[in-house]
Design a protein around this motif. Structure first.
Motif, PDB file in Angstrom:
ATOM      1  N   ARG A  27      40.539 -15.376   4.754  1.00 37.62           N
ATOM      2  CA  ARG A  27      40.083 -15.386   3.836  1.00 37.62           C
ATOM      3  C   ARG A  27      39.274 -16.687   2.797  1.00 37.62           C
ATOM      4  O   ARG A  27      39.201 -17.353   2.415  1.00 37.62           O
ATOM      5  N   THR A  28      37.436 -16.334   4.138  1.00 39.46           N
ATOM      6  CA  THR A  28      36.944 -17.556   3.506  1.00 39.46           C
ATOM      7  C   THR A  28      36.230 -17.271   2.036  1.00 39.46           C
ATOM      8  O   THR A  28      36.142 -18.611   1.667  1.00 39.46           O
ATOM      9  N   PHE A  29      36.056 -15.837   1.614  1.00 39.85           N
ATOM     10  CA  PHE A  29      36.039 -16.139  -0.049  1.00 39.85           C
ATOM     11  C   PHE A  29      35.728 -16.773  -0.787  1.00 39.85           C
ATOM     12  O   PHE A  29      35.755 -17.186  -1.893  1.00 39.85           O
ATOM     13  N   GLY A  33      34.373 -25.779   0.136  1.00 43.69           N
ATOM     14  CA  GLY A  33      34.662 -26.481   1.384  1.00 43.69           C
ATOM     15  C   GLY A  33      35.068 -26.898   2.237  1.00 43.69           C
ATOM     16  O   GLY A  33      35.875 -25.903   2.095  1.00 43.69           O
ATOM     17  N   MET A  34      33.829 -27.212   2.850  1.00 41.94           N
ATOM     18  CA  MET A  34      34.580 -27.071   4.534  1.00 41.94           C
ATOM     19  C   MET A  34      34.143 -28.602   4.681  1.00 41.94           C
ATOM     20  O   MET A  34      33.136 -29.297   4.205  1.00 41.94           O
ATOM     21  N   GLY A  35      34.240 -29.478   5.930  1.00 36.30           N
ATOM     22  CA  GLY A  35      34.551 -30.553   5.996  1.00 36.30           C
ATOM     23  C   GLY A  35      34.785 -31.085   7.216  1.00 36.30           C
ATOM     24  O   GLY A  35      35.760 -30.441   8.197  1.00 36.30           O
ATOM     25  N   GLY A  56      25.438 -25.706  -0.448  1.00 38.29           N
ATOM     26  CA  GLY A  56      24.913 -25.740   0.385  1.00 38.29           C
ATOM     27  C   GLY A  56      24.769 -27.387   0.962  1.00 38.29           C
ATOM     28  O   GLY A  56      24.161 -28.135   1.330  1.00 38.29           O
ATOM     29  N   ASN A  57      25.362 -28.059  -0.791  1.00 31.36           N
ATOM     30  CA  ASN A  57      25.368 -29.158  -1.264  1.00 31.36           C
ATOM     31  C   ASN A  57      26.202 -30.483   0.118  1.00 31.36           C
ATOM     32  O   ASN A  57      27.434 -29.407   0.638  1.00 31.36           O
ATOM     33  N   THR A  58      25.737 -31.032   0.744  1.00 28.47           N
ATOM     34  CA  THR A  58      26.470 -31.371   1.573  1.00 28.47           C
ATOM     35  C   THR A  58      26.894 -33.387   0.983  1.00 28.47           C
ATOM     36  O   THR A  58      26.046 -34.527   0.185  1.00 28.47           O
ATOM     37  N   GLY A  59      27.865 -34.247   1.696  1.00 27.75           N
ATOM     38  CA  GLY A  59      28.117 -35.821   1.694  1.00 27.75           C
ATOM     39  C   GLY A  59      28.572 -35.753   2.514  1.00 27.75           C
ATOM     40  O   GLY A  59      28.879 -35.811   3.409  1.00 27.75           O
ATOM     41  N   HIS A  74      24.121 -18.677   6.916  1.00 26.63           N
ATOM     42  CA  HIS A  74      23.673 -17.357   5.905  1.00 26.63           C
ATOM     43  C   HIS A  74      24.936 -17.302   5.383  1.00 26.63           C
ATOM     44  O   HIS A  74      25.265 -16.844   3.932  1.00 26.63           O
ATOM     45  N   THR A  75      26.374 -17.164   6.179  1.00 25.09           N
ATOM     46  CA  THR A  75      27.708 -16.793   5.993  1.00 25.09           C
ATOM     47  C   THR A  75      27.957 -18.116   5.378  1.00 25.09           C
ATOM     48  O   THR A  75      29.321 -17.790   4.549  1.00 25.09           O
ATOM     49  N   ARG A  76      28.030 -18.916   5.900  1.00 26.29           N
ATOM     50  CA  ARG A  76      29.068 -20.168   5.465  1.00 26.29           C
ATOM     51  C   ARG A  76      30.667 -19.985   5.753  1.00 26.29           C
ATOM     52  O   ARG A  76      31.281 -20.833   5.303  1.00 26.29           O
ATOM     53  N   ASP A  77      30.124 -19.752   7.096  1.00 22.35           N
ATOM     54  CA  ASP A  77      31.797 -19.621   7.368  1.00 22.35           C
ATOM     55  C   ASP A  77      31.793 -20.244   8.459  1.00 22.35           C
ATOM     56  O   ASP A  77      32.189 -20.369   9.211  1.00 22.35           O
TER      57      ASP A  77
END
Length: 125
Positions: A27-29, A33-35, A56-59, A74-77
């Motif tokens: 259920r990635t939708f 965010g990911m880290g 797509g912002n990063t820290g 592009h999927t951001r998965d």
């Protein structure tokens, strides 16, 4: 539920580079965010870098700023962590994590909901 799988950890010389990958499925939708987090021997797990899926912002943690870079498709998965100019103190087990909560994403704690199994990075001097 979301499943995270990391890969890419290995031994490398100080000053070298390494690229870790993390793939998310399920259920990635629902994810905000990911880290990346890491845990060195005898130390607590600490924040390394994060990626906001909406734009797509990063820290980055101060200790890796300018040396580590997050990249995604592009999927951001998927989320890669490009690590350059590695130092001995970067030695740790690196964990991919994901959260559906905006509050948790900006929290300094590692209370994210989803975690990968971890991948070992060893930097020798």
């Amino acid at each position: 539920q979301v499943k995270l799988v990391e890969s890419g950890g290995r031994s490398v010389q100080a000053g070298g580079s390494l690229r870790l990958s993390c793939g998310a499925s399920g259920r990635t939708f629902s994810l905000f965010g990911m880290g990346w987090f890491r845990q060195a021997p005898g130390k607590e797990r600490e924040f390394v870098a994060r990626f906001r899926r909406s734009d797509g912002n990063t820290g980055y943690a101060n200790s890796v700023e300018g040396r580590f870079t997050i990249a995604s498709d592009h999927t951001r998965d998927t989320m890669d962590l490009q690590m350059d100019n590695l130092k001995a103190e970067d030695t740790a087990v690196y964990y991919c994590a994901a959260t559906s909560s905006e509050n948790t994403y900006y929290s300094p704690s590692n209370s994210w909901e989803y975690w990968g199994q971890g991948t070992q990075v060893t930097v020798s001097s």
